[in-house]
Motif scaffolding. Sequence first.
Motif, short mmCIF file in Angstrom:
data_model
loop_
_atom_site.label_atom_id
_atom_site.label_comp_id
_atom_site.label_asym_id
_atom_site.label_seq_id
_atom_site.Cartn_x
_atom_site.Cartn_y
_atom_site.Cartn_z
N SER A 128 0.85 -1.20 0.00
CA SER A 128 0.00 0.00 0.00
C SER A 128 0.87 1.24 0.00
CB SER A 128 -0.91 0.02 1.23
OG SER A 128 -1.76 -1.11 1.24
N ARG A 129 0.36 2.31 -0.59
CA ARG A 129 1.08 3.60 -0.62
C ARG A 129 0.20 4.66 0.03
NH1 ARG A 129 2.27 5.06 -6.36
NH2 ARG A 129 0.13 5.81 -6.34
N TRP A 130 0.83 5.54 0.79
CA TRP A 130 0.13 6.63 1.46
C TRP A 130 -0.45 7.59 0.44
CZ3 TRP A 130 -2.05 7.83 5.79
CH2 TRP A 130 -2.32 9.15 6.11
N ASN A 131 -1.73 7.92 0.61
CA ASN A 131 -2.42 8.91 -0.20
C ASN A 131 -2.71 10.10 0.69
OD1 ASN A 131 -4.37 10.50 -1.50
ND2 ASN A 131 -5.15 8.76 -2.66
N THR A 144 -4.19 12.82 0.08
CA THR A 144 -5.53 13.39 -0.12
C THR A 144 -6.56 12.68 0.74
OG1 THR A 144 -4.93 14.01 -2.37
CG2 THR A 144 -7.28 13.98 -1.83
N THR A 145 -6.54 11.35 0.71
CA THR A 145 -7.51 10.58 1.48
C THR A 145 -7.02 10.30 2.91
OG1 THR A 145 -6.61 8.45 0.75
CG2 THR A 145 -8.37 9.44 -0.60
N TYR A 185 -3.48 4.70 3.76
CA TYR A 185 -2.66 3.82 2.93
C TYR A 185 -3.61 3.05 2.02
CZ TYR A 185 1.65 4.59 5.53
OH TYR A 185 2.77 5.16 6.08
N GLU A 186 -3.35 3.08 0.72
CA GLU A 186 -4.23 2.43 -0.24
C GLU A 186 -3.46 1.36 -1.00
OE1 GLU A 186 -5.64 5.72 -2.59
OE2 GLU A 186 -6.99 6.40 -0.99
N HIS A 188 7.44 9.06 -1.30
CA HIS A 188 6.38 8.07 -1.19
C HIS A 188 6.55 7.26 0.09
CE1 HIS A 188 5.01 8.91 -5.24
NE2 HIS A 188 6.27 8.88 -5.62
#
Length: 143
Positions: free
Chosen positions: A81-84, A86-87, A90-91, A116
């Motif tokens: 997962s990568r940190w977003n 905006t939301t 972690y997605e 990232h």
Amino acid sequence: MYAVVALDRWDNALHPTDPKVTVVEATELDVRPSVTVTRDWELGTMGYGTVIGGPEQDGPSIDWRCDRTAVCDTVAGYRISRWNATTKAYEPLHTGLLAADTRAYTDTTAARGATHFYTLEAVRADGTVVGTHAWNCVFQNRV
């Protein structure tokens, strides 16, 4: 505080404490995730590949081992997962789990010139996580 000091073509410059030097105050942007991730990966060693960037590199990558046989045999797959920002979450970077024998991943969707933040999770078939590794990198925009 930062001092901006110019050099001429003969390498002449004012000393940073000279009153003629322009002093600048700057605030560094904090891009770290607001969610704390506990790193509890005790399944094997981690390796990092492409984290600096360059024209021949596809994106940040990581490789790992799963050596603790009794635990590793229960792993159904892995989730990257990568940190977003905006939301503020972690997605996952892929649908479902990566196969249980997967040992490397490259984020080909990472934007160049950015920092990232990632998590790698080893997941059992029932959805429980048996190990989490968190890491970050700057994917530089070099030509």
